[in-house]
Design an enzyme around this catalytic site. Structure first.
Site, mmCIF file in Angstrom:
data_model
loop_
_atom_site.group_PDB
_atom_site.id
_atom_site.type_symbol
_atom_site.label_atom_id
_atom_site.label_comp_id
_atom_site.label_asym_id
_atom_site.label_seq_id
_atom_site.Cartn_x
_atom_site.Cartn_y
_atom_site.Cartn_z
ATOM 1 N N GLY A 84 -0.801 54.992 35.014
ATOM 2 C CA GLY A 84 -0.179 53.778 35.535
ATOM 3 C C GLY A 84 -0.170 53.746 37.051
ATOM 4 N N ASP A 85 -0.046 52.549 37.586
ATOM 5 C CA ASP A 85 0.059 52.399 39.033
ATOM 6 C C ASP A 85 0.801 51.106 39.332
ATOM 7 O OD1 ASP A 85 -0.995 53.667 41.649
ATOM 8 O OD2 ASP A 85 -1.352 51.525 41.913
#
Length: 276
Positions: A84-85
Site C-alpha cells: 500500500g501507499d
C-alpha cells in the site's frame, strides 16, 4: 491464512491487528522516489494521485511476492501479499512525507489555507498461496457485494482490466489502469494473480488552527514520516473536523476495499484472515 504486509508501517499493522488480523511484516526495500521519477520520465508528465499511490503499492507488493526481499522466517510464501501507499493532494499538489520540520510546517500552512484535501490510498494484493491457480474470471465478475445495506452499491467499482501502454518496469510489471477516479471515489481491477485498487477520502481541517498549534504538532515529530504530514490515529485527530470516505483509508489501508479485493479477486472471505 497468512497476509504478508509489504510494509513496516506501525499504523497499517495496528489497523490490521484491530481487525483481528496478525500480518507478517516484510520491508519491501522499494525506493519510492526513484520508482516515481522513472514513471514520470516514461510518461513525460507528472503522475496523478491515484497513479502514484497505485504504482508504489504495486512495486512494494511485487518486491515481496516475487522474492526480491526475504520474509522474516525464511519460509516460502504461502498466503496473500499486500502493498500500500498514500499521498495527500491539496489544490492539485501531491504531498508525500515531509521528513523536515520546516517542510511540515509549510505544508500545514498550505493545507489550512486550502481548508482540506484528498487522501489517496493505493492497494495491491498478490496471490501467493501454495498451489493457487489465478482465475481472473472468478469471483471478480460475480456481481455486487461489499459493505453497506442490502442492495447498496459496493464500496468499489470494478474497472476494465486495461494496462498502461509501454510498460513501466520489472518492479511494477505494467500497472493496470483504473481509469478516472474522482476525489472521494474508489476503483478496483482484477489482473491475473493480483488485484489493484485505489480508495480516497476527502478531509476538512479545523478553520481556527493557530500557528502555535502547528509548531507544537510539528515539534512532536509525528508528522515528519507520514503522507500529508498528519495522522488521524494520533495527535492530529483534533485538527480534522470531517472525513468523507473510509477512515481506515486515511490511516493507509482501506479495510472495506481490501475486503472486496480479496473476495472479488480470489474468493477469500475476510474472516479467513482472522487470527483465531
Amino acid at each position: 491464512m497468512r497476509l504478508y504486509l509489504a510494509s513496516t508501517s506501525p499504523a497499517r499493522r495496528a489497523l490490521l491487528a484491530q481487525s483481528g488480523i496478525d500480518p507478517v511484516l516484510v520491508a519491501p526495500g522499494v525506493d519510492e522516489d526513484a520508482v516515481g521519477a522513472a514513471e514520470r520520465e516514461r510518461l513525460g508528465r507528472d503522475l496523478t494521485g491515484p497513479e502514484l499511490v497505485v504504482l508504489l503499492a504495486v512495486a512494494k507488493a511485487t518486491a515481496v511476492a516475487d522474492g526480491s526481499v526475504a520474509v522474516p522466517d525464511g519460509v516460502p510464501l504461502d498466503g496473500v501479499v499486500f502493498g500500500g501507499d498514500s499521498a495527500f493532494e491539496v489544490d492539485g499538489q501531491l504531498y508525500g512525507k515531509p521528513h523536515d520540520p520546516a517542510v511540515a510546517r509549510e505544508r500545514w500552512r498550505q493545507m489550512l489555507a486550502a481548508g482540506g484535501g484528498t487522501l489517496w490510498s493505493g492497494h495491491c494484493v498478490i496471490d501467493r498461496r501454495a498451489g493457487a491457480v489465478p482465475d481472473a474470471s472468478g469471483p471478480a465478475g460475480a456481481g455486487s457485494g461489499g459493505a453497506g445495506r442490502a442492495g447498496a452499491e459496493p464500496p468499489v467499482r470494478q474497472a476494465a482490466p486495461e494496462r498502461t501502454g509501454g510498460g513501466t518496469s520489472a518492479a511494477t510489471d505494467a500497472v493496470p489502469s483504473l481509469g478516472e477516479v474522482a476525489p472521494g471515489g474508489s476503483a478496483l481491477v482484477v489482473d491475473g494473480d493480483r488485484v489493484v485498487a485505489v480508495d480516497s477520502a476527502v478531509l476538512t481541517f479545523a478553520d481556527d488552527m493557530t500557528a502555535a498549534e502547528i509548531d507544537a504538532y510539528v515539534a512532536t515529530g509525528e508528522p515528519l514520516e507520514v503522507a500529508g504530514a498528519f495522522t488521524i490515529d494520533g495527535r492530529a485527530a483534533a485538527y480534522i473536523t470531517r472525513i468523507d470516505g473510509a477512515p481506515s483509508a486515511v490511516v493507509g489501508l482501506s479495510l472495506p476495499v481490501l475486503r472486496s479485493m480479496l473476495l472479488r479477486g480470489f474468493g477469500i472471505d475476510w474472516h479467513d484472515l482472522w487470527a483465531l
